[in-house]
Design a protein around this motif. Sequence first.
Motif, short mmCIF file in Angstrom:
data_model
loop_
_atom_site.label_atom_id
_atom_site.label_comp_id
_atom_site.label_asym_id
_atom_site.label_seq_id
_atom_site.Cartn_x
_atom_site.Cartn_y
_atom_site.Cartn_z
N PRO A 129 0.82 -1.21 0.00
CA PRO A 129 0.00 0.00 0.00
C PRO A 129 0.86 1.26 0.00
CG PRO A 129 0.11 -0.91 2.19
CD PRO A 129 0.83 -1.88 1.29
N ASN A 130 0.27 2.39 -0.39
CA ASN A 130 1.01 3.65 -0.36
C ASN A 130 0.74 4.44 0.91
OD1 ASN A 130 -1.53 4.64 -0.80
ND2 ASN A 130 -1.03 5.69 -2.69
N SER A 131 -0.17 3.95 1.76
CA SER A 131 -0.46 4.62 3.02
C SER A 131 -1.05 3.64 4.01
CB SER A 131 -1.41 5.80 2.79
OG SER A 131 -2.62 5.34 2.26
N PHE A 150 14.64 -11.61 2.07
CA PHE A 150 13.74 -10.46 2.21
C PHE A 150 14.33 -9.48 3.22
CE2 PHE A 150 10.25 -8.25 4.28
CZ PHE A 150 9.45 -7.88 3.23
N ASN A 151 14.35 -8.20 2.88
CA ASN A 151 14.84 -7.17 3.80
C ASN A 151 14.07 -5.87 3.54
OD1 ASN A 151 16.76 -6.20 5.85
ND2 ASN A 151 17.46 -4.88 4.21
N LEU A 152 13.41 -5.35 4.58
CA LEU A 152 12.66 -4.11 4.48
C LEU A 152 13.19 -3.13 5.52
CD1 LEU A 152 10.22 -2.40 3.48
CD2 LEU A 152 8.86 -3.55 5.24
N GLU A 153 13.54 -1.92 5.07
CA GLU A 153 14.02 -0.87 5.96
C GLU A 153 13.18 0.37 5.73
OE1 GLU A 153 18.08 -0.34 4.80
OE2 GLU A 153 18.66 -2.34 5.46
N ILE A 154 12.81 1.07 6.82
CA ILE A 154 12.00 2.28 6.73
C ILE A 154 12.74 3.42 7.43
CG2 ILE A 154 9.81 3.36 7.35
CD1 ILE A 154 8.54 0.60 7.04
N TYR A 155 12.72 4.60 6.77
CA TYR A 155 13.46 5.76 7.23
C TYR A 155 12.56 6.99 7.27
CZ TYR A 155 17.53 2.93 6.04
OH TYR A 155 18.46 1.92 5.99
N ASN A 156 12.94 7.95 8.12
CA ASN A 156 12.27 9.25 8.10
C ASN A 156 13.02 10.19 7.16
OD1 ASN A 156 14.51 10.21 9.57
ND2 ASN A 156 13.40 10.33 11.50
N ARG A 157 12.58 11.43 7.07
CA ARG A 157 13.19 12.40 6.14
C ARG A 157 14.64 12.72 6.50
NH1 ARG A 157 8.59 16.94 4.92
NH2 ARG A 157 7.01 15.47 4.27
N GLU A 204 7.85 5.01 20.38
CA GLU A 204 7.04 6.20 20.17
C GLU A 204 6.46 6.21 18.75
OE1 GLU A 204 7.65 11.06 19.98
OE2 GLU A 204 9.31 9.78 20.60
N LEU A 205 5.16 6.53 18.63
CA LEU A 205 4.55 6.64 17.31
C LEU A 205 5.15 7.82 16.55
CD1 LEU A 205 0.77 6.05 18.06
CD2 LEU A 205 2.16 4.75 16.45
N VAL A 206 5.34 7.64 15.26
CA VAL A 206 5.81 8.73 14.42
C VAL A 206 4.62 9.60 14.02
CG1 VAL A 206 7.75 7.39 13.55
CG2 VAL A 206 5.61 7.42 12.27
N PRO A 207 4.85 10.86 13.66
CA PRO A 207 3.74 11.72 13.25
C PRO A 207 3.27 11.42 11.82
CG PRO A 207 5.79 12.95 13.22
CD PRO A 207 6.10 11.60 13.79
N ILE A 208 2.13 11.97 11.47
CA ILE A 208 1.62 11.87 10.11
C ILE A 208 2.68 12.42 9.17
CG2 ILE A 208 -0.09 12.86 8.52
CD1 ILE A 208 -2.05 12.89 10.91
N GLY A 209 2.88 11.74 8.04
CA GLY A 209 3.87 12.21 7.08
C GLY A 209 4.28 11.12 6.12
N THR A 210 5.32 11.40 5.38
CA THR A 210 5.86 10.48 4.38
C THR A 210 7.13 9.85 4.91
OG1 THR A 210 4.94 11.84 2.61
CG2 THR A 210 6.69 10.30 2.00
N TYR A 211 7.24 8.54 4.75
CA TYR A 211 8.39 7.77 5.20
C TYR A 211 8.90 6.96 4.01
CZ TYR A 211 6.91 9.50 9.59
OH TYR A 211 6.58 10.37 10.61
N VAL A 230 15.60 -4.54 -5.91
CA VAL A 230 15.69 -3.47 -4.90
C VAL A 230 14.67 -2.41 -5.29
CG1 VAL A 230 17.14 -1.74 -3.79
CG2 VAL A 230 18.15 -3.90 -4.53
N ILE A 231 13.80 -2.09 -4.35
CA ILE A 231 12.76 -1.09 -4.58
C ILE A 231 12.95 0.04 -3.57
CG2 ILE A 231 10.28 -0.61 -4.49
CD1 ILE A 231 9.85 -3.55 -5.33
N HIS A 232 12.99 1.26 -4.06
CA HIS A 232 13.03 2.47 -3.22
C HIS A 232 11.69 3.16 -3.43
CE1 HIS A 232 17.47 2.52 -2.62
NE2 HIS A 232 17.42 1.81 -3.73
N ASP A 233 10.95 3.37 -2.35
CA ASP A 233 9.63 3.99 -2.49
C ASP A 233 9.27 4.67 -1.18
OD1 ASP A 233 7.22 4.77 -3.66
OD2 ASP A 233 6.72 2.76 -4.34
N GLU A 234 8.05 5.13 -1.08
CA GLU A 234 7.61 5.81 0.12
C GLU A 234 6.23 5.32 0.54
OE1 GLU A 234 5.94 9.91 -1.83
OE2 GLU A 234 8.10 9.72 -1.57
N VAL A 235 5.94 5.51 1.81
CA VAL A 235 4.64 5.18 2.37
C VAL A 235 4.20 6.36 3.22
CG1 VAL A 235 5.64 3.95 4.36
CG2 VAL A 235 3.28 3.46 3.63
N ASN A 236 2.92 6.64 3.20
CA ASN A 236 2.37 7.77 3.94
C ASN A 236 1.59 7.29 5.15
OD1 ASN A 236 3.04 10.03 2.07
ND2 ASN A 236 1.83 8.78 0.68
#
Length: 96
Positions: free
Chosen positions: A2-4, A28-35, A58-65, A80-86
């Motif tokens: 999903p995108n969000s 399989f390897n999934l990594e998630i980052y902030n801005r 701690e929950l992160v705020p609304i935004g794009t990751y 390798v896929i580079h993408d974003e989730v909201n």
Amino acid sequence: YPNSFSPNADGKNDKFYVLSEGVQLADFNLEIYNRQGEQLFRTTRQSQGWDGRKPYGELVPIGTYYFILRYRDDENIEKVIHDEVNIVVTGVKTGL
């Protein structure tokens, strides 16, 4: 994938999963980052989703990751896929 998603504990769409057929689970390897480039989540298990929390809970705020997904498909080709989730709704209170 999903995108969000909305980690607000309502039991609907609370985690971000990347689920697919044709993926070798051992690679399989999934990594998630902030801005700012801080890694917020990492897993090598396709069945483990991100719940919108930082490593210390701690929950992160609304935004794009941003995420990086690495895996091998059934033909043993590395992808390798580079993408974003909201995050569109969260349990973090905002405003007044």
